[in-house]
Design a protein around this motif. Sequence first.
Motif, PDB file in Angstrom:
ATOM      1  N   PRO A  65       0.945  -0.863  -0.148  1.00  0.00           N
ATOM      2  CA  PRO A  65       0.128   0.146   0.602  1.00  0.00           C
ATOM      3  C   PRO A  65       1.076   1.317  -0.382  1.00  0.00           C
ATOM      4  N   PHE A  66       0.450   2.021  -0.484  1.00  0.00           N
ATOM      5  CA  PHE A  66       1.199   3.353  -0.947  1.00  0.00           C
ATOM      6  C   PHE A  66       1.842   3.984   0.559  1.00  0.00           C
ATOM      7  N   ALA A  67       1.121   4.003   1.681  1.00  0.00           N
ATOM      8  CA  ALA A  67       1.673   4.346   2.931  1.00  0.00           C
ATOM      9  C   ALA A  67       2.999   3.937   3.675  1.00  0.00           C
ATOM     10  N   GLN A  68       2.778   2.540   2.575  1.00  0.00           N
ATOM     11  CA  GLN A  68       4.435   1.426   3.736  1.00  0.00           C
ATOM     12  C   GLN A  68       5.167   1.297   2.656  1.00  0.00           C
ATOM     13  N   ALA A  69       4.378   1.815   0.910  1.00  0.00           N
ATOM     14  CA  ALA A  69       5.444   2.126   0.161  1.00  0.00           C
ATOM     15  C   ALA A  69       6.558   3.371   0.695  1.00  0.00           C
ATOM     16  N   ALA A  70       5.961   4.770   0.939  1.00  0.00           N
ATOM     17  CA  ALA A  70       6.334   5.498   1.372  1.00  0.00           C
ATOM     18  C   ALA A  70       7.492   6.050   2.443  1.00  0.00           C
ATOM     19  N   ALA A  71       6.787   4.824   3.795  1.00  0.00           N
ATOM     20  CA  ALA A  71       7.538   4.477   4.769  1.00  0.00           C
ATOM     21  C   ALA A  71       9.065   4.094   4.314  1.00  0.00           C
ATOM     22  N   GLN A  72       8.822   2.998   3.610  1.00  0.00           N
ATOM     23  CA  GLN A  72       9.918   1.675   3.538  1.00  0.00           C
ATOM     24  C   GLN A  72      11.061   3.045   1.757  1.00  0.00           C
ATOM     25  N   MET A  73      10.031   4.015   1.255  1.00  0.00           N
ATOM     26  CA  MET A  73      11.376   4.470   0.897  1.00  0.00           C
ATOM     27  C   MET A  73      11.855   5.667   1.445  1.00  0.00           C
ATOM     28  N   PHE A  74      11.892   6.084   2.389  1.00  0.00           N
ATOM     29  CA  PHE A  74      11.403   7.573   3.714  1.00  0.00           C
ATOM     30  C   PHE A  74      12.652   6.459   3.957  1.00  0.00           C
ATOM     31  N   LEU A  86       8.535  14.870   2.825  1.00  0.00           N
ATOM     32  CA  LEU A  86       7.851  14.916   4.067  1.00  0.00           C
ATOM     33  C   LEU A  86       6.923  16.740   3.365  1.00  0.00           C
ATOM     34  N   ASN A  87       7.884  16.989   2.688  1.00  0.00           N
ATOM     35  CA  ASN A  87       7.389  19.026   1.316  1.00  0.00           C
ATOM     36  C   ASN A  87       6.579  18.300   1.112  1.00  0.00           C
ATOM     37  N   HIS A  88       6.290  17.004   0.111  1.00  0.00           N
ATOM     38  CA  HIS A  88       5.567  16.846  -0.505  1.00  0.00           C
ATOM     39  C   HIS A  88       4.343  16.049   0.185  1.00  0.00           C
ATOM     40  N   LEU A  89       5.017  15.490   0.811  1.00  0.00           N
ATOM     41  CA  LEU A  89       3.813  14.975   1.855  1.00  0.00           C
ATOM     42  C   LEU A  89       2.728  15.832   2.477  1.00  0.00           C
ATOM     43  N   LEU A  90       3.392  17.411   2.903  1.00  0.00           N
ATOM     44  CA  LEU A  90       2.834  17.881   3.689  1.00  0.00           C
ATOM     45  C   LEU A  90       1.168  18.592   2.801  1.00  0.00           C
ATOM     46  N   SER A 103      -1.554  17.906  16.496  1.00  0.00           N
ATOM     47  CA  SER A 103      -2.276  17.905  17.367  1.00  0.00           C
ATOM     48  C   SER A 103      -1.842  16.734  18.498  1.00  0.00           C
ATOM     49  N   GLY A 104      -0.743  15.530  17.508  1.00  0.00           N
ATOM     50  CA  GLY A 104      -0.530  14.598  17.992  1.00  0.00           C
ATOM     51  C   GLY A 104      -1.173  13.654  17.778  1.00  0.00           C
ATOM     52  N   ALA A 105      -1.712  13.058  16.819  1.00  0.00           N
ATOM     53  CA  ALA A 105      -2.096  11.932  15.908  1.00  0.00           C
ATOM     54  C   ALA A 105      -1.796  11.280  15.304  1.00  0.00           C
ATOM     55  N   ALA A 106      -0.513  11.682  15.278  1.00  0.00           N
ATOM     56  CA  ALA A 106       0.587  10.777  14.241  1.00  0.00           C
ATOM     57  C   ALA A 106       1.769  10.726  15.415  1.00  0.00           C
ATOM     58  N   GLY A 107       2.171  11.543  16.733  1.00  0.00           N
ATOM     59  CA  GLY A 107       3.131  11.150  17.855  1.00  0.00           C
ATOM     60  C   GLY A 107       3.879  12.382  17.812  1.00  0.00           C
ATOM     61  N   PRO A 137       9.977   5.942   9.593  1.00  0.00           N
ATOM     62  CA  PRO A 137       9.523   5.709   9.315  1.00  0.00           C
ATOM     63  C   PRO A 137       7.813   5.339   9.798  1.00  0.00           C
ATOM     64  N   ASP A 138       7.208   4.701  10.682  1.00  0.00           N
ATOM     65  CA  ASP A 138       6.028   4.468  11.169  1.00  0.00           C
ATOM     66  C   ASP A 138       5.556   5.735  11.119  1.00  0.00           C
ATOM     67  N   GLN A 139       6.165   7.187  10.646  1.00  0.00           N
ATOM     68  CA  GLN A 139       5.284   8.591  10.890  1.00  0.00           C
ATOM     69  C   GLN A 139       4.987   8.588   9.872  1.00  0.00           C
ATOM     70  N   VAL A 140       6.182   8.501   8.890  1.00  0.00           N
ATOM     71  CA  VAL A 140       5.918   8.376   7.552  1.00  0.00           C
ATOM     72  C   VAL A 140       4.425   7.859   7.140  1.00  0.00           C
ATOM     73  N   ALA A 141       3.909   7.161   7.082  1.00  0.00           N
ATOM     74  CA  ALA A 141       3.521   6.081   7.368  1.00  0.00           C
ATOM     75  C   ALA A 141       2.298   6.884   6.939  1.00  0.00           C
TER      76      ALA A 141
END
Length: 190
Positions: A65-74, A86-90, A103-107, A137-141
């Motif tokens: 899945p995209f989120a997993q692939a993005a985290a792996q590449m990150f 990160l800047n592209h994602l944001l 607000s902390g939803a991703a850590g 990478p988990d935060q990127v996912a």
Amino acid sequence: MAFDLGSLLSQFANAATAANNGNNANAAPPAGDVSDHFDQAAQNAPSDLLSQGLAAMLRSSQTPPFAQAAAQMFGQANPNQQAGMLNHLLSGIGPSVLASLMSGAAGGGLASLLGQATAQDGGKPTVTPEQAATVTPDQVAQIAGHAEQQNPDIIEHMSAFYAEHASLIKTLGGTALTVALAKMAETHRG
């Protein structure tokens, strides 16, 4: 001898068609290392063709899945590439998701990072390479998952970035590269 992108992509398209038709005997991609073939295609294909192939690969059921692939590449990227990712994602997420992340939803570490990042004209934070190196990478996912839920076009947006940094795609493995090449071939054939 000049490189023939069309011929290489046709071989991958023919292999993909045979595999989809259940004819596994003729489903082998071209001989040689798929990583080398991908390098050749990435260096010779127009960036929009490469980006389209990468987007189709990231949406494929044959790849993570995209989120997993993005985290792996990150996780395999250098700090400059990590900041770019990160800047592209944001830049592809709306204010409500950004507020949720801050607000902390991703850590807590990510919320702190986003709070420290400099705001651009549109109010989106800009992450520096130094800051990006502190993100896991988990935060990127998590960011990528939130981004995809809010904006399915984030995959096309990120694919344009990945087309500029094609070596990151190679970290996803041979299956992902084969899918990307086959998708490029389908688009190339039109």
